[in-house]
Design a protein around this motif. Sequence first.
Motif, PDB file in Angstrom:
ATOM      1  N   HIS A  33       0.849  -1.200   0.000  1.00 30.55           N
ATOM      2  CA  HIS A  33       0.000   0.000   0.000  1.00 30.55           C
ATOM      3  C   HIS A  33       0.877   1.240   0.000  1.00 30.55           C
ATOM      4  O   HIS A  33       1.735   1.414   0.880  1.00 30.55           O
ATOM      5  N   ASP A  35       0.824   5.216   0.146  1.00 23.80           N
ATOM      6  CA  ASP A  35       0.044   6.441   0.437  1.00 23.80           C
ATOM      7  C   ASP A  35       0.734   7.640  -0.199  1.00 23.80           C
ATOM      8  O   ASP A  35       1.815   8.029   0.230  1.00 23.80           O
ATOM      9  N   HIS A  69      -2.738   4.664  -3.128  1.00 24.47           N
ATOM     10  CA  HIS A  69      -3.830   5.448  -2.529  1.00 24.47           C
ATOM     11  C   HIS A  69      -3.491   6.914  -2.747  1.00 24.47           C
ATOM     12  O   HIS A  69      -2.616   7.454  -2.079  1.00 24.47           O
ATOM     13  N   ARG A  71      -3.874  10.420  -2.143  1.00 25.58           N
ATOM     14  CA  ARG A  71      -4.451  11.407  -1.214  1.00 25.58           C
ATOM     15  C   ARG A  71      -4.010  12.781  -1.706  1.00 25.58           C
ATOM     16  O   ARG A  71      -3.201  13.462  -1.096  1.00 25.58           O
ATOM     17  N   ASP A 178      -8.162   1.184   5.975  1.00 26.50           N
ATOM     18  CA  ASP A 178      -6.841   1.825   6.073  1.00 26.50           C
ATOM     19  C   ASP A 178      -6.815   2.817   7.228  1.00 26.50           C
ATOM     20  O   ASP A 178      -7.521   3.814   7.219  1.00 26.50           O
TER      21      ASP A 178
END
Length: 225
Positions: A33, A35, A69, A71, A178
């Motif tokens: 994962h 971020d 992910h 953001r 998450d």
Amino acid sequence: MSVKIAPSILAADFSCLGADVERALVAGAEFVHVDVMDGHFVPEISIGPAVVAALRPVVSKYGGVIDVHLRVEKPEERLGGFCEAGADILTIHVEACLELRRTLREIRALGMACGVTLNPGTAVEKLEPVLREIDLALLMSVNPGLGGQEFIPESIERIKCLRKMLDGVGSEAHLEVDGGVKTGNAGEIVAAGADVLVAGSAIFGGQKSIEGNVNAFRKTIQDCH
Ligand code: DX5
Ligand code: ZN
């Protein structure tokens, strides 16, 4: 659906990131994962496509999945860079994307799996219009920011609600959670309907080794099935 472990590299040792990620994959983690934070959608700045490209060979070596992910503000402007870098899944925030359906279709058109996510303060129903067009729904169980925050308990009801919504349209999408996920709450999170667990500090931090942390998650997941 088997439950997958997705170590969040935000909590890894960036001075030996490839080695940390390889250790987590060897121990059995299926997703990596990533971020991505732009300092605008969230205050922090983290990493970008160059890190995804650097990790691609080691993740491919173990048949892993690079789960990005975003953001970031205007995620629609970032798709090509992460595609070229080798992202397998690209997840965007409902709060950051004006043309959600179009952007999700663009992600798929680039050959990646598309994901949608929402912050704890956003109603789960916001995902209703795109449930049939996603490969993954990510439910944030902490407010965006750095890793190591406490799991927001109300997230359990939100997971149940989202699982019902996905099942209601016959979606095969992953339900990923998450933020603040630990071995102590993983059983409850899986029982509520999640099938992908993101964990940063619980995998790369704490007393145990990376291998020990991944194995502890695996055991917890097995015990709750
Ligand atoms: C919150 C964090 C988490 C991170 C996981 O913004 O960035 O999403 O992926 O961190 P832990 O597992 O330490 O909460
Ligand atoms: Zn994340």
